[in-house]
Design a protein around this motif. Structure first.
Motif, PDB file in Angstrom:
ATOM      1  N   ARG A 172       0.830  -1.214   0.000  1.00 56.79           N
ATOM      2  CA  ARG A 172       0.000   0.000   0.000  1.00 56.79           C
ATOM      3  C   ARG A 172       0.867   1.269   0.000  1.00 56.79           C
ATOM      4  NH1 ARG A 172      -5.043  -0.575  -1.881  1.00 56.79           N
ATOM      5  NH2 ARG A 172      -6.100  -2.372  -0.959  1.00 56.79           N
ATOM      6  N   ALA A 173       1.944   1.256   0.754  1.00 58.15           N
ATOM      7  CA  ALA A 173       2.816   2.429   0.801  1.00 58.15           C
ATOM      8  C   ALA A 173       3.457   2.671  -0.568  1.00 58.15           C
ATOM      9  CB  ALA A 173       3.892   2.248   1.870  1.00 58.15           C
ATOM     10  N   LEU A 174       3.947   1.600  -1.188  1.00 59.73           N
ATOM     11  CA  LEU A 174       4.581   1.741  -2.500  1.00 59.73           C
ATOM     12  C   LEU A 174       3.588   2.274  -3.527  1.00 59.73           C
ATOM     13  CD1 LEU A 174       6.601  -1.542  -2.331  1.00 59.73           C
ATOM     14  CD2 LEU A 174       7.633   0.665  -2.883  1.00 59.73           C
ATOM     15  N   LEU A 175       2.367   1.744  -3.497  1.00 58.19           N
ATOM     16  CA  LEU A 175       1.362   2.142  -4.488  1.00 58.19           C
ATOM     17  C   LEU A 175       0.881   3.568  -4.264  1.00 58.19           C
ATOM     18  CD1 LEU A 175      -0.683  -1.180  -4.607  1.00 58.19           C
ATOM     19  CD2 LEU A 175       0.878  -0.309  -6.356  1.00 58.19           C
ATOM     20  N   ALA A 176       1.077   4.084  -3.049  1.00 59.98           N
ATOM     21  CA  ALA A 176       0.687   5.469  -2.759  1.00 59.98           C
ATOM     22  C   ALA A 176       1.738   6.459  -3.240  1.00 59.98           C
ATOM     23  CB  ALA A 176       0.457   5.644  -1.259  1.00 59.98           C
ATOM     24  N   GLY A 177       2.892   5.967  -3.663  1.00 61.13           N
ATOM     25  CA  GLY A 177       3.992   6.862  -4.024  1.00 61.13           C
ATOM     26  C   GLY A 177       4.182   6.976  -5.528  1.00 61.13           C
ATOM     27  N   ALA A 178       4.606   8.141  -5.976  1.00 61.35           N
ATOM     28  CA  ALA A 178       5.048   8.394  -7.352  1.00 61.35           C
ATOM     29  C   ALA A 178       3.981   8.046  -8.383  1.00 61.35           C
ATOM     30  CB  ALA A 178       6.363   7.668  -7.631  1.00 61.35           C
ATOM     31  N   SER A 179       4.426   7.661  -9.584  1.00 61.62           N
ATOM     32  CA  SER A 179       3.516   7.314 -10.684  1.00 61.62           C
ATOM     33  C   SER A 179       3.891   5.926 -11.182  1.00 61.62           C
ATOM     34  CB  SER A 179       3.689   8.315 -11.827  1.00 61.62           C
ATOM     35  OG  SER A 179       4.987   8.181 -12.396  1.00 61.62           O
ATOM     36  N   GLY A 180       3.042   5.372 -12.044  1.00 59.16           N
ATOM     37  CA  GLY A 180       3.340   4.049 -12.605  1.00 59.16           C
ATOM     38  C   GLY A 180       4.697   4.005 -13.287  1.00 59.16           C
ATOM     39  N   GLN A 181       5.001   5.038 -14.063  1.00 61.10           N
ATOM     40  CA  GLN A 181       6.286   5.057 -14.773  1.00 61.10           C
ATOM     41  C   GLN A 181       7.456   5.098 -13.796  1.00 61.10           C
ATOM     42  OE1 GLN A 181       3.541   6.897 -15.535  1.00 61.10           O
ATOM     43  NE2 GLN A 181       3.719   7.879 -17.532  1.00 61.10           N
ATOM     44  N   LEU A 182       7.351   5.914 -12.771  1.00 60.16           N
ATOM     45  CA  LEU A 182       8.470   6.036 -11.821  1.00 60.16           C
ATOM     46  C   LEU A 182       8.625   4.762 -11.001  1.00 60.16           C
ATOM     47  CD1 LEU A 182       7.870   9.706 -10.681  1.00 60.16           C
ATOM     48  CD2 LEU A 182       9.859   8.872 -11.934  1.00 60.16           C
ATOM     49  N   ARG A 183       7.524   4.160 -10.600  1.00 62.09           N
ATOM     50  CA  ARG A 183       7.618   2.920  -9.808  1.00 62.09           C
ATOM     51  C   ARG A 183       8.254   1.793 -10.617  1.00 62.09           C
ATOM     52  NH1 ARG A 183       2.377   4.703  -8.072  1.00 62.09           N
ATOM     53  NH2 ARG A 183       1.358   3.291  -9.551  1.00 62.09           N
ATOM     54  N   ASN A 184       8.088   1.852 -11.945  1.00 67.32           N
ATOM     55  CA  ASN A 184       8.705   0.826 -12.789  1.00 67.32           C
ATOM     56  C   ASN A 184      10.222   0.954 -12.831  1.00 67.32           C
ATOM     57  OD1 ASN A 184       6.505  -0.650 -13.582  1.00 67.32           O
ATOM     58  ND2 ASN A 184       6.150   0.512 -15.467  1.00 67.32           N
ATOM     59  N   LYS A 185      10.732   2.119 -12.521  1.00 71.11           N
ATOM     60  CA  LYS A 185      12.175   2.369 -12.646  1.00 71.11           C
ATOM     61  C   LYS A 185      12.837   2.461 -11.271  1.00 71.11           C
ATOM     62  CE  LYS A 185      15.088   3.196 -16.107  1.00 71.11           C
ATOM     63  NZ  LYS A 185      16.080   2.298 -15.496  1.00 71.11           N
ATOM     64  N   ALA A 186      12.158   3.098 -10.334  1.00 71.63           N
ATOM     65  CA  ALA A 186      12.744   3.351  -9.011  1.00 71.63           C
ATOM     66  C   ALA A 186      12.987   2.029  -8.277  1.00 71.63           C
ATOM     67  CB  ALA A 186      11.807   4.233  -8.198  1.00 71.63           C
ATOM     68  N   THR A 187      14.102   1.951  -7.583  1.00 72.58           N
ATOM     69  CA  THR A 187      14.482   0.703  -6.919  1.00 72.58           C
ATOM     70  C   THR A 187      14.288   0.795  -5.407  1.00 72.58           C
ATOM     71  OG1 THR A 187      16.765   1.427  -6.615  1.00 72.58           O
ATOM     72  CG2 THR A 187      16.250   0.252  -8.681  1.00 72.58           C
ATOM     73  N   THR A 188      14.363  -0.363  -4.776  1.00 71.59           N
ATOM     74  CA  THR A 188      14.198  -0.447  -3.324  1.00 71.59           C
ATOM     75  C   THR A 188      15.299   0.339  -2.608  1.00 71.59           C
ATOM     76  OG1 THR A 188      13.227  -2.637  -3.628  1.00 71.59           O
ATOM     77  CG2 THR A 188      13.980  -2.080  -1.404  1.00 71.59           C
ATOM     78  N   GLY A 189      16.546   0.127  -3.025  1.00 74.07           N
ATOM     79  CA  GLY A 189      17.651   0.825  -2.366  1.00 74.07           C
ATOM     80  C   GLY A 189      17.600   2.319  -2.617  1.00 74.07           C
ATOM     81  N   GLY A 190      17.294   2.696  -3.860  1.00 72.59           N
ATOM     82  CA  GLY A 190      17.242   4.111  -4.201  1.00 72.59           C
ATOM     83  C   GLY A 190      16.118   4.837  -3.486  1.00 72.59           C
ATOM     84  N   ASN A 191      14.993   4.157  -3.327  1.00 69.21           N
ATOM     85  CA  ASN A 191      13.856   4.767  -2.631  1.00 69.21           C
ATOM     86  C   ASN A 191      14.251   5.147  -1.206  1.00 69.21           C
ATOM     87  OD1 ASN A 191      11.363   5.216  -1.258  1.00 69.21           O
ATOM     88  ND2 ASN A 191      10.276   4.096  -2.849  1.00 69.21           N
ATOM     89  N   LEU A 192      15.006   4.285  -0.539  1.00 68.42           N
ATOM     90  CA  LEU A 192      15.456   4.594   0.823  1.00 68.42           C
ATOM     91  C   LEU A 192      16.311   5.859   0.866  1.00 68.42           C
ATOM     92  CD1 LEU A 192      16.531   1.027   1.991  1.00 68.42           C
ATOM     93  CD2 LEU A 192      14.612   2.348   2.921  1.00 68.42           C
ATOM     94  N   LEU A 193      17.024   6.112  -0.249  1.00 67.98           N
ATOM     95  CA  LEU A 193      18.000   7.210  -0.271  1.00 67.98           C
ATOM     96  C   LEU A 193      17.489   8.450  -0.985  1.00 67.98           C
ATOM     97  CD1 LEU A 193      21.216   5.125  -1.010  1.00 67.98           C
ATOM     98  CD2 LEU A 193      20.418   6.009   1.185  1.00 67.98           C
ATOM     99  N   GLN A 194      16.187   8.503  -1.248  1.00 71.25           N
ATOM    100  CA  GLN A 194      15.626   9.713  -1.867  1.00 71.25           C
ATOM    101  C   GLN A 194      15.987  10.955  -1.081  1.00 71.25           C
ATOM    102  OE1 GLN A 194      11.450  10.013  -3.416  1.00 71.25           O
ATOM    103  NE2 GLN A 194      11.276   8.156  -2.208  1.00 71.25           N
ATOM    104  N   ARG A 195      16.178  12.047  -1.805  1.00 70.45           N
ATOM    105  CA  ARG A 195      16.414  13.343  -1.159  1.00 70.45           C
ATOM    106  C   ARG A 195      15.085  14.065  -0.944  1.00 70.45           C
ATOM    107  NH1 ARG A 195      21.656  15.066  -1.775  1.00 70.45           N
ATOM    108  NH2 ARG A 195      21.287  15.921   0.295  1.00 70.45           N
ATOM    109  N   THR A 196      15.121  15.025  -0.065  1.00 69.45           N
ATOM    110  CA  THR A 196      13.912  15.787   0.260  1.00 69.45           C
ATOM    111  C   THR A 196      13.389  16.555  -0.948  1.00 69.45           C
ATOM    112  OG1 THR A 196      12.964  17.396   1.799  1.00 69.45           O
ATOM    113  CG2 THR A 196      15.163  17.881   0.973  1.00 69.45           C
ATOM    114  N   ARG A 197      12.089  16.847  -0.950  1.00 72.46           N
ATOM    115  CA  ARG A 197      11.509  17.712  -1.981  1.00 72.46           C
ATOM    116  C   ARG A 197      11.274  19.120  -1.453  1.00 72.46           C
ATOM    117  NH1 ARG A 197      12.298  12.602  -3.697  1.00 72.46           N
ATOM    118  NH2 ARG A 197      11.850  12.367  -5.905  1.00 72.46           N
ATOM    119  N   CYS A 198      11.948  19.499  -0.386  1.00 67.03           N
ATOM    120  CA  CYS A 198      11.873  20.879   0.111  1.00 67.03           C
ATOM    121  C   CYS A 198      12.134  21.841  -1.057  1.00 67.03           C
ATOM    122  CB  CYS A 198      12.927  21.110   1.198  1.00 67.03           C
ATOM    123  SG  CYS A 198      12.997  22.827   1.740  1.00 67.03           S
ATOM    124  N   TYR A 199      11.251  22.831  -1.215  1.00 65.47           N
ATOM    125  CA  TYR A 199      11.368  23.767  -2.345  1.00 65.47           C
ATOM    126  C   TYR A 199      12.732  24.463  -2.365  1.00 65.47           C
ATOM    127  CZ  TYR A 199       6.278  23.519  -1.645  1.00 65.47           C
ATOM    128  OH  TYR A 199       5.003  23.094  -1.444  1.00 65.47           O
TER     129      TYR A 199
END
Lengths: 165, 324
Positions: B88-115
């Motif tokens: 459920r958490a994964l499906l609540a994030g990003a878009s279909g295209q991004l979820r197809n590319k984004a990886t488990t390890g990379g997701n943990l290391l995402q940077r903030t979206r602070c403007y």
């Protein structure tokens, strides 16, 4: 590097910084794939790589050695439209048309994900998917349409999904 | 984008020996490189390493390769069966295209979206240490109310990591010297303090190879995300909850939160307020008090504090079968 685009073997030596999107547009003159935001937010650049829809702007061309890439040019032609292309025409699923190639490539990938039984954020059950307009909207949320043709895009995709069901 | 050297690693050992910045899905890193917020001199492509499998362990848990795409992890039958909060958490994030590319390890290391992290014309201690924090006194609707410091009020953007925090995941790494390390997710992220540019305990060149989940937990699981639009937006507040009730009392509780802090947030005091109690709105309010006692709004994100209270109480009601 070599790779396959729309069924044809291709070679190119792009700048190491080039995105897959730039490779398609600038090196291979396949300008059907559009550059919108160039940051993975709008979906105009959506293509299928090894059968999966991705944002071609957010991936380096050099990372696609030997990959199988499908763009809007490979889906259909003016004389022989892909069913989704025909449905977008029938349902008036666009106004300016800039997002349309991305919408159609995304819909091809999305319908395949549904066929594989992948759930979405709006699926009540994670195992039994009931395909609906709400599912289409959620699953297509990575493709923006500034003309806001969304209702007609949903109609077009529903039409094709029902025809193939 | 600044020029960089590129090489493709053919083994995890070769990847760490190469001594560069790792790229796999690239969906966040390339976004930041285009804006010259990230300017690695050397990219090591790890996308073809054999780390894209999900395997069951003898203890009943799962070992997830760092390169498993978010889409595949969300749709995995074993994850859906034992860890629906993660799907459920994964499906609540990003878009279909991004979820197809984004990886488990990379997701943990995402940077903030602070403007202000994204706006290179503005001060940001995370992007340019010592330059200041424009978010404080600026537009901070999306930013943190817990765990902040005078230097930084950024939030961690991941949904997946919030579920993994509730699930007590362990992050397995390979260090440049060839040693492996197992890091509980609760020890993985760092508070900003006066070094907000350092976000995890990973050493330079250390590679995430796997994420381990313990055996499926008892009880109900849910992931609830509140955001400014119905899809494809980061959380204002999210809750990953796993609660079991036995003989009328809360027997176990794990609650983690997104959108509130600089890391997927979890506070043992929240769970202590619930354990052994008969579920009731009064008990849930006590748990919310424990979570938010030290919460500090920055003006335009003040609303997150009452919002979190309401969302947490609603989640606890759903997790415990709607008590009075």
């Amino acid at each position: 590097m070599h790779f396959t685009v729309n069924g044809q073997a291709r070679e190119a030596e792009p700048d190491i910084r080039a995105s897959l999107l730039d490779l398609l547009r600038e090196h291979l003159a396949l300008t059907g794939t559009k550059k919108g935001c160039d940051h993975g937010q709008c979906g105009a650049c959506t293509v299928l790589v090894n059968g999966r829809r991705i944002n071609s702007c957010l991936t380096l061309a050099v990372m696609h050695q030997d990959d199988d890439i499908l763009t809007i040019e490979g889906l259909g032609s003016a004389e022989n439209l892909h069913p989704l292309q025909a449905a977008f025409v029938k349902h008036d699923g666009f106004q300016c048309g800039y997002c349309t190639p991305g919408q159609i490539c995304s819909a091809v990938g999305m319908l395949d994900e549904v066929a594989k039984g992948w759930p979405s954020h709006v699926s009540a059950s994670l195992t039994e998917i009931e395909f609906s307009d709400e599912e289409i909207s959620e699953r297509m949320s990575g493709n923006l349409c500034r003309c806001s043709a969304y209702p007609n895009i949903v109609d077009a995709i529903r039409d094709v999904s029902e025809a193939s069901a | 984008m600044k020029m960089f050297d590129y090489s493709r690693a053919d083994s995890p050992e070769a990847a760490v020996a190469a001594g560069g910045r790792f790229i796999a899905g690239g969906t966040n890193l390339l976004d930041l490189m285009k804006l010259q917020i990230e300017t690695p001199e050397k990219l090591v492509d790890i996308s073809r390493l054999d780390l894209a499998r999900i395997e069951e362990r003898d203890d009943g848990g799962l070992t997830i390769g760092a390169l498993v795409p978010n889409s595949d992890l969300a749709a995995d039958a074993r994850v859906i069966r034992g860890y629906p909060v993660l799907s459920r958490a994964l499906l609540a994030g990003a878009s279909g295209q991004l979820r197809n590319k984004a990886t488990t390890g990379g997701n943990l290391l995402q940077r903030t979206r602070c403007y202000y992290f994204y706006d290179t014309a503005m001060p940001c201690n995370k992007r340019v240490p010592g330059s200041g924090c424009a978010a404080q006194g600026g537009f901070n609707r999306i930013l943190a109310v817990l765990g902040t410091s005078a230097a930084c009020i950024a939030t961690h953007p991941s949904d997946m990591a919030v579920a993994m925090r509730a699930l007590d995941a362990t992050i397995v790494t390979l260090q440049p010297d060839g040693d492996r390390r197992r890091i509980p997710i609760g020890d993985f992220y760092r508070l900003p303090g006066d070094t907000p540019q350092i976000e995890t305990v990973l050493a330079p060149g250390e590679l995430i190879t796997h994420v381990e989940l313990p055996p499926p937990p008892r009880g109900r699981q849910l992931y609830r995300k509140v955001r400014d639009r119905a899809s494809y937006a980061f959380a204002l507040v999210s809750v990953a909850g796993i609660v079991s009730v036995e003989e009328g009392k809360i027997a176990s509780a794990a609650l983690a939160f997104g959108g509130l802090g600089p890391m997927p947030w979890r506070d043992a005091r929240v769970e202590a307020a619930l354990l052994g109690q008969a579920p009731s709105t009064a008990v849930f309010e006590t748990a919310a008090d424990a979570l938010l006692a030290e919460a500090k709004g920055q003006g335009s994100n003040d609303f997150k504090i009452p919002l979190t209270r309401r969302v947490l109480i609603a989640c606890l009601r759903d997790l415990t079968g709607n008590p009075a």
